[in-house]
Design an enzyme around this catalytic site. Structure first.
Site, PDB file in Angstrom:
ATOM      1  N   HIS A 157       0.950  56.734 -37.172  1.00 49.44           N
ATOM      2  CA  HIS A 157       2.345  55.963 -37.427  1.00 49.44           C
ATOM      3  C   HIS A 157       3.174  56.072 -36.204  1.00 49.44           C
ATOM      4  CE1 HIS A 157       6.011  55.317 -39.928  1.00 49.44           C
ATOM      5  NE2 HIS A 157       6.409  55.752 -38.775  1.00 49.44           N
ATOM      6  N   GLU A 158       3.152  57.195 -35.573  1.00 50.92           N
ATOM      7  CA  GLU A 158       3.922  57.446 -34.265  1.00 50.92           C
ATOM      8  C   GLU A 158       3.423  56.496 -33.173  1.00 50.92           C
ATOM      9  OE1 GLU A 158       6.811  58.440 -34.070  1.00 50.92           O
ATOM     10  OE2 GLU A 158       6.756  58.521 -36.144  1.00 50.92           O
ATOM     11  N   HIS A 192       4.293  52.879 -33.209  1.00 50.95           N
ATOM     12  CA  HIS A 192       5.844  52.632 -32.711  1.00 50.95           C
ATOM     13  C   HIS A 192       5.618  52.720 -31.053  1.00 50.95           C
ATOM     14  CE1 HIS A 192       8.190  53.362 -36.382  1.00 50.95           C
ATOM     15  NE2 HIS A 192       7.520  54.629 -36.423  1.00 50.95           N
TER      16      HIS A 192
HETATM   17 ZN    ZN Z   1       8.364  55.724 -37.881  1.00 51.12          ZN
END
Ligand code: ZN
Length: 359
Positions: free
Chosen positions: A53-54, A57
């Site tokens: 997830h990170e 980003h």
């Molecule tokens: Zn996030």
């Protein structure tokens, strides 16, 4: 916020928040004690998707040239600390959505596979951890983890969570970046207080942790945005002191003491033969007992690591460098020559004065 460095991906340091480490340790220990290896396995799975997830980003941020200082992993997601948060709402929107989107993608893929093999019933009961290592059960857990991570991060509109960034970006398109930040930080704090109360009533430690994280994060972010907006465009040369008062490396500590009292600066570049060889500060001197002063010279107590900047650097970057290096001043060099000094006090005063112009 404190975290423990666990590695680097794409050159970005990954840190794990202490709460996440504790949670994993706790579940590990209880999993092993009770012989429940499923919990251990699924917690590793959660960890994997939080990292993914990170990274989503970060990859979008990198594409826009936004530098990522580090990624902090928390049990419910993470925060990528961006060196400069993009002021263009569209970019922030895309960076914020990228993380949850990755989760939704994995949720969709695992759901489609379950559906194709007629195994959708493996998803229920939804909030139970399945007690087998069968492929479809693992897939069901992948679906749940990603659905929860995605929804929680995207649809709670509280800065610094992804949903808060989306809200800020949407508001910024209408009312400007600074006011959008203040408004979203205010909303985030209200949500944090609500989470805290629900956390207390339901005895949910994770919710309590998130509420603290959101509250402090919103506070920090709005402060940072306020200061960076005030300082934007201000260069080091605009506020640095050009006539730098230096001391010689051969000065005795007694002389340094008298010199400091006369000039009342808390730190001085140390020169030898016209070359800067170190910096000596009030705190260096204060660490030597008074009766020992006769035994040392400035060169014995100075720090030899020169932390410098250029005159055309942004003051905000200089301030962040000071925070990172934990120093109160930067030496300004041009062509290997000392041309000025800028201190934290200079910057704080500049912020105070600029505040007058904004009100
Ligand atoms: Zn996030």
């Amino acid at each position: 916020m404190e975290g423990i460095r666990i590695g680097k991906i794409f050159g970005i340091p990954i840190e794990m928040h202490i709460s996440f480490i504790l949670l994993i340790l706790l579940l590990f220990v209880s999993g092993i004690i009770f012989g429940n290896l499923y919990i251990v396995f699924y917690i590793l799975l959660l960890f994997f998707f939080v990292v993914l997830h990170e990274l989503s980003h970060s990859l979008v941020a990198l594409k826009y040239g936004v530098k990522i200082d580090r990624i902090m992993l928390l049990p419910f997601g993470g925060v990528a600390s961006m060196k400069d948060i993009p002021r263009e709402p569209k970019k922030e929107l895309r960076i914020a959505i990228a993380g949850p989107l990755m989760n939704f993608l994995f949720a969709l893929i695992s759901f489609l596979i379950l559906y194709a093999f007629n195994k959708v019933e493996r998803l229920f009961p939804f909030f139970m951890i399945s007690q087998t290592f069968e492929f479809f059960d693992i897939l069901a857990t992948v679906f749940k983890i990603n659905l929860i991570l995605g929804i929680f991060n995207l649809f709670v509109p509280a800065l610094p969570m992804d949903g808060g960034r989306v809200l800020r970006a949407i508001l910024a398109m209408r009312i400007g970046f600074l006011r959008a930040t203040e408004l979203s930080a205010g909303i985030a704090k209200i949500i944090a207080v609500a989470m805290f109360m629900i956390g207390i009533l339901s005895l949910n430690p994770l919710l309590l942790l998130i509420s603290f994280f959101v509250y402090i994060g919103a506070e920090q972010e709005s402060k940072f945005i306020y200061i960076s907006t005030l300082l934007s465009g201000l260069k080091v040369e605009d506020i640095m002191t050009a006539d730098v008062i230096t001391v010689s490396k051969d000065m005795s500590l007694e002389e340094l003491y008298v010199f400091m009292l006369k000039h009342r600066h808390m730190g001085y570049p140390v020169v030898d033969d016209g070359r800067v060889v170190g910096v000596v500060t009030f705190s260096d001197l204060s660490q030597i007992r008074r009766e020992d002063w006769g035994r040392f010279k400035v060169e014995d107590i100075m720090s030899t690591k020169l932390i410098t900047c250029r005159k055309d650097e942004e003051v905000l970057d200089a301030l962040m460098k000071m925070n990172r290096e934990n120093v109160g001043r930067l030496l300004v060099f041009e062509n290997d020559k000392l041309i000025g000094i800028i201190t934290r006090t200079d910057i704080i005063r500049a912020i105070e004065i600029l505040r007058l112009g904004k009100a």
